[in-house]
Design an enzyme around this catalytic site. Structure first.
Site, short mmCIF file in Angstrom:
data_model
loop_
_atom_site.label_atom_id
_atom_site.label_comp_id
_atom_site.label_asym_id
_atom_site.label_seq_id
_atom_site.Cartn_x
_atom_site.Cartn_y
_atom_site.Cartn_z
N GLY A 33 -24.10 33.20 -49.15
CA GLY A 33 -22.71 32.76 -49.52
C GLY A 33 -22.66 31.47 -50.88
CG LEU A 38 -23.73 17.78 -47.62
CD1 LEU A 38 -24.78 17.08 -47.08
CD2 LEU A 38 -25.07 18.41 -48.67
CB THR A 66 -14.07 31.49 -46.10
OG1 THR A 66 -12.99 30.89 -46.03
CG2 THR A 66 -14.12 32.96 -45.27
CG HIS A 78 -53.95 4.92 -48.87
ND1 HIS A 78 -53.52 4.03 -49.54
CD2 HIS A 78 -56.01 4.63 -49.42
CE1 HIS A 78 -53.43 3.54 -50.42
NE2 HIS A 78 -55.16 4.07 -50.57
CB ALA A 129 -21.47 11.06 -62.95
P1 FAD Z 1 -20.44 30.03 -48.17
O1 FAD Z 1 -21.90 29.14 -48.43
O2 FAD Z 1 -19.35 29.23 -49.59
O3 FAD Z 1 -20.86 31.30 -48.20
C1 FAD Z 1 -19.00 31.48 -47.09
C2 FAD Z 1 -19.00 32.79 -47.95
O4 FAD Z 1 -18.04 33.84 -47.31
C3 FAD Z 1 -18.73 33.64 -49.36
O5 FAD Z 1 -20.32 34.61 -49.71
C4 FAD Z 1 -17.40 34.14 -49.67
O6 FAD Z 1 -17.91 35.39 -50.36
C5 FAD Z 1 -17.28 34.39 -48.39
N1 FAD Z 1 -16.01 35.01 -47.72
C6 FAD Z 1 -14.69 33.75 -48.71
N2 FAD Z 1 -13.65 34.60 -47.84
C7 FAD Z 1 -14.36 35.61 -47.52
C8 FAD Z 1 -12.88 37.55 -46.66
N3 FAD Z 1 -11.46 36.98 -46.60
N4 FAD Z 1 -13.82 38.08 -46.30
C9 FAD Z 1 -15.57 37.98 -46.87
N5 FAD Z 1 -16.02 37.23 -46.98
C10 FAD Z 1 -15.60 36.18 -47.54
N6 FAD Z 1 -26.44 21.38 -50.67
C11 FAD Z 1 -26.87 21.67 -49.97
O7 FAD Z 1 -27.21 21.14 -48.78
N7 FAD Z 1 -28.13 21.63 -50.74
C12 FAD Z 1 -28.27 21.66 -51.64
O8 FAD Z 1 -29.11 22.01 -52.71
C13 FAD Z 1 -26.90 22.21 -52.33
N8 FAD Z 1 -26.76 22.89 -54.06
C14 FAD Z 1 -26.05 23.05 -54.48
C15 FAD Z 1 -25.61 23.30 -55.39
C16 FAD Z 1 -24.44 24.24 -56.30
C17 FAD Z 1 -24.56 24.75 -57.32
C18 FAD Z 1 -23.04 23.87 -55.51
C19 FAD Z 1 -22.31 25.06 -55.38
C20 FAD Z 1 -23.30 23.87 -53.98
C21 FAD Z 1 -25.04 23.42 -53.44
N9 FAD Z 1 -24.26 22.99 -51.67
C22 FAD Z 1 -25.95 22.57 -52.14
C23 FAD Z 1 -23.40 22.83 -51.32
C24 FAD Z 1 -23.81 24.23 -50.40
O9 FAD Z 1 -24.08 25.09 -51.46
C25 FAD Z 1 -22.62 24.15 -49.36
O10 FAD Z 1 -21.64 23.59 -49.00
C26 FAD Z 1 -22.83 25.27 -48.50
O11 FAD Z 1 -23.45 27.20 -49.17
C27 FAD Z 1 -21.67 25.89 -47.66
O12 FAD Z 1 -21.87 27.12 -46.37
P2 FAD Z 1 -21.09 27.78 -46.21
O13 FAD Z 1 -21.41 28.69 -45.01
O14 FAD Z 1 -19.95 26.81 -45.25
O15 FAD Z 1 -19.56 28.76 -47.13
P1 NAI Z 2 -19.03 15.74 -55.87
O1 NAI Z 2 -17.69 15.31 -55.17
O2 NAI Z 2 -20.21 15.45 -56.00
O3 NAI Z 2 -18.60 15.21 -57.59
C1 NAI Z 2 -17.38 14.60 -58.18
C2 NAI Z 2 -17.64 13.79 -59.06
O4 NAI Z 2 -16.35 13.87 -60.20
C3 NAI Z 2 -17.93 12.38 -58.38
O5 NAI Z 2 -18.33 11.65 -59.15
C4 NAI Z 2 -15.70 12.07 -59.19
O6 NAI Z 2 -15.64 11.37 -58.87
C5 NAI Z 2 -15.51 13.22 -60.49
N1 NAI Z 2 -13.95 13.44 -60.95
C6 NAI Z 2 -13.25 13.54 -59.66
N2 NAI Z 2 -12.24 14.07 -61.03
C7 NAI Z 2 -11.94 12.85 -62.03
C8 NAI Z 2 -11.81 14.11 -63.02
N3 NAI Z 2 -10.88 14.18 -63.44
N4 NAI Z 2 -12.42 13.22 -64.35
C9 NAI Z 2 -13.62 12.87 -64.21
N5 NAI Z 2 -14.29 12.71 -62.71
C10 NAI Z 2 -14.07 13.14 -62.88
O7 NAI Z 2 -19.11 17.08 -56.01
P2 NAI Z 2 -19.35 18.16 -56.96
O8 NAI Z 2 -21.05 17.72 -58.08
O9 NAI Z 2 -18.88 18.82 -57.65
O10 NAI Z 2 -19.89 18.96 -55.78
C11 NAI Z 2 -19.72 19.90 -54.70
C12 NAI Z 2 -19.88 19.54 -54.05
O11 NAI Z 2 -21.23 19.98 -53.94
C13 NAI Z 2 -20.76 18.07 -53.50
O12 NAI Z 2 -19.88 17.30 -51.65
C14 NAI Z 2 -21.72 18.38 -52.57
O13 NAI Z 2 -22.22 18.05 -51.92
C15 NAI Z 2 -22.49 19.84 -53.36
N6 NAI Z 2 -23.75 19.90 -53.80
C16 NAI Z 2 -24.52 19.79 -52.52
C17 NAI Z 2 -25.92 19.75 -53.81
C18 NAI Z 2 -27.37 18.78 -53.18
O14 NAI Z 2 -26.73 19.11 -51.57
N7 NAI Z 2 -28.25 18.56 -53.18
C19 NAI Z 2 -25.98 20.19 -54.55
C20 NAI Z 2 -24.83 20.36 -55.94
C21 NAI Z 2 -23.54 20.57 -54.46
#
Ligand code: FAD
Ligand code: NAI
Length: 467
Positions: free
Chosen positions: A40, A320, A144, A445, A182
């Site tokens: 995913g 997450l 998904t 420590h 941000a």
């Molecule tokens: P996903 O991981 O999105 O998986 C869904 C899967 O379903 C996908 O592979 C997709 O192809 C498949 N799918 C969709 N529709 C269909 C269909 N109809 N048939 C078959 N397959 C389908 N979270 C953290 O906890 N720690 C982090 O450090 C972190 N970093 C992130 C960094 C980035 C850049 C991003 C974008 C997200 C990050 N997240 C992080 C968030 C995390 O990736 C998501 O919360 C998590 O992947 C959600 O898991 P999920 O199983 O719900 O869905």
């Molecule tokens: P986010 O919800 O963390 O941040 C989006 C930011 O965009 C907010 O500060 C919001 O106020 C701002 N925003 C919204 N509309 C705007 C606009 N029109 N103009 C300017 N600012 C605007 O979402 P983000 O960073 O896109 O991440 C998506 C999800 O992925 C998050 O929910 C996060 O939990 C998950 N994620 C988790 C990570 C981790 O656990 N370390 C790392 C990366 C993503």
């Protein structure tokens, strides 16, 4: 027709973990994934690749800026960005292969196909090559995931206007990058490119960064990131954009009324993510979604169709990976007749910036708005021996505890290794510990965990030992 006890749609950390747990419990399970690799968003374009590039870029940055005080002079440091990207790709493929291995080990049938519900017991599958098949199921889990949100006047074209997915696989280090939002993605990906030498500008609609973090943590994090070179334009809305082959021009307006325009090589949309439910055939099950595509579920994570459950990003809440996985386990165990439980109040979150930010439980703002009387104990990292040893002096630990009972209500950490340290707080809070419990536990420590000990002493009765 092949028949399964459980089909799981989506192989993210929600779906694949649900599949493993269900198989462990003796169910016949199928996992459906439309992309060529399993794992995913998290494994392919999220957690794993972003942290790989964060680590690589931090090594580069440290070698350039932080070694000299240690007496290490690394001259002529150069960067091979394409090697950095290929290493990241290797980390992804090893991790995805690991999931494939786990599917085989647990005898889970994997279909590389897009799944859509035909009825409440039949799923139709379409392979990328155009073949189709139907499978039957007793129960289904929708996992998904989510997709990046866009602005109505600024769609991701994957060339100059990019989402995190493209930002993790660029073919060049941009000279300049505008990030809209941000939040977590904005700050993590902004950190990567800032360390690699890109001029990074973040435009945020609200008056603060990372809205989910405790305000004091967010303010300190913003200050540190500014010092490292990232520019922030808070309380600012993007009003228009012009995109050509090589550049993007963004017009923006601050709440004060001031107008700006900025030009950069790329603009990264990081304004949140929306649940992904397109094409799932939910209408055939009587399941409705809200405007963002989110599926409503009850406390059993059951949708409006009783044998169809939904987990992870697709049901909203914290987006997450570990929350999605907990929900996968929860549904599988429930189907086996067990009585699992998820404590949504204690799901930790981490922002992998430098320093890291990590939190669990309530923020001060939440406690104030809930009318809960609390006390706060803080300890600055710079007063810690371990922080002076490594030179990681920024940040603090803050413990919020109930004013009367001393029960810990929230822990907020900004500092080196915050991501790992937060687990002490999660464990303590799961056992309903008081601040005094942490204050009376011996901490090794010199370690960063001593900051938690000291913050707990401060929360108990303002008796930190080292400030
Ligand atoms: P996903 O991981 O999105 O998986 C869904 C899967 O379903 C996908 O592979 C997709 O192809 C498949 N799918 C969709 N529709 C269909 C269909 N109809 N048939 C078959 N397959 C389908 N979270 C953290 O906890 N720690 C982090 O450090 C972190 N970093 C992130 C960094 C980035 C850049 C991003 C974008 C997200 C990050 N997240 C992080 C968030 C995390 O990736 C998501 O919360 C998590 O992947 C959600 O898991 P999920 O199983 O719900 O869905
Ligand atoms: P986010 O919800 O963390 O941040 C989006 C930011 O965009 C907010 O500060 C919001 O106020 C701002 N925003 C919204 N509309 C705007 C606009 N029109 N103009 C300017 N600012 C605007 O979402 P983000 O960073 O896109 O991440 C998506 C999800 O992925 C998050 O929910 C996060 O939990 C998950 N994620 C988790 C990570 C981790 O656990 N370390 C790392 C990366 C993503």
């Amino acid at each position: 027709m092949n028949t399964y006890d459980l089909v799981v749609i989506g192989s993210g950390p929600g779906g694949y973990v649900a599949a493993i747990r269900a198989a462990q419990l003796g169910f016949r399970v199928a996992l459906i994934e439309k992309y060529p690799t399993l794992g995913g968003t998290c494994l392919n374009v999220g957690c794993i690749p972003s942290k790989a590039l964060l680590d690589s870029s931090e090594h580069y940055y440290n070698a350039k800026k932080k070694f000299a005080p240690h007496g290490i002079f690394a001259e002529n440091i150069s960067l091979n960005f394409s090697q950095m990207i290929s290493r990241k790709n290797q980390v992804i493929s090893q991790t995805c292969e690991g999931v494939k291995y786990l599917m085989d080990k647990n005898k889970i049938t994997v279909y590389k196909a897009t799944g859509a519900f035909k009825s409440k017991n039949i799923l139709s599958l379409q392979t990328p090559e155009g073949a189709s098949e139907e499978i039957a199921f007793k129960n289904a889990i929708i996992g998904t995931g989510s997709k990046p949100a866009e602005l109505p006047f600024l769609k991701v074209d994957k060339k100059r206007v990019i989402s995190s997915t493209q930002a993790l696989s660029l073919s060049e280090i941009p000279n300049s990058l505008i990030i809209i939002g941000a939040g977590v993605i904005g700050l993590e990906l902004g950190s990567i490119y800032n360390r690699l030498g890109t001029e990074v500008r973040v435009i945020e609609f609200l008056e603060r960064v990372t809205p989910a973090l405790d305000t004091s943590l967010a303010k300190e994090l913003e200050k540190t990131l500014k010092k490292s070179g990232i520019s922030f334009h808070l309380s600012t809305s993007v009003t228009a954009a012009q995109v050509n082959e090589r550049k993007v021009k963004i017009s923006a307006r601050a709440k004060s009324g001031e107008e700006f325009s900025f030009t950069s090589d790329y603009v990264l949309m990081a304004i949140g993510r929306n649940p992904y439910t397109t094409g799932l055939g939910l209408e055939n099950l009587g399941i409705k979604t809200d405007d963002r595509g989110c599926i409503a579920v009850n406390e059993k994570l059951q949708s409006a169709c009783e044998n169809v459950y939904a987990i992870g990003d697709v049901i909203g809440g914290a987006m997450l990976a570990h929350k999605a996985s907990e929900e996968g386990v929860f549904v599988a165990e429930q189907l086996a007749g067990q009585k699992p439980h998820i404590n949504y109040d204690l799901i930790p979150s981490v922002v992998y910036t430098c320093p890291e930010a990590a939190a669990v439980g309530k923020t001060e703002d939440q406690l104030k708005s809930d009318g809960i009387s609390y006390k706060s104990g803080m300890f600055p990292m710079r007063a810690l021996g371990r922080a002076r040893i490594s030179g990681d002096l920024e940040g603090f630990v803050k413990i919020l505890a109930d004013k009367n009972s001393d029960k810990i209500l929230g822990v907020h950490i900004l500092g080196a290794r915050a991501a790992d340290m937060i687990m002490e707080a999660v464990t303590a809070m799961e056992f309903e510990a008081a601040a005094e419990d942490i204050a009376r536990i011996s901490h090794p420590h010199p370690t960063f965990t001593e900051a938690l000990h000291e913050a707990a002493l401060a929360a108990v009765e303002n008796r930190s030992l080292h400030v």
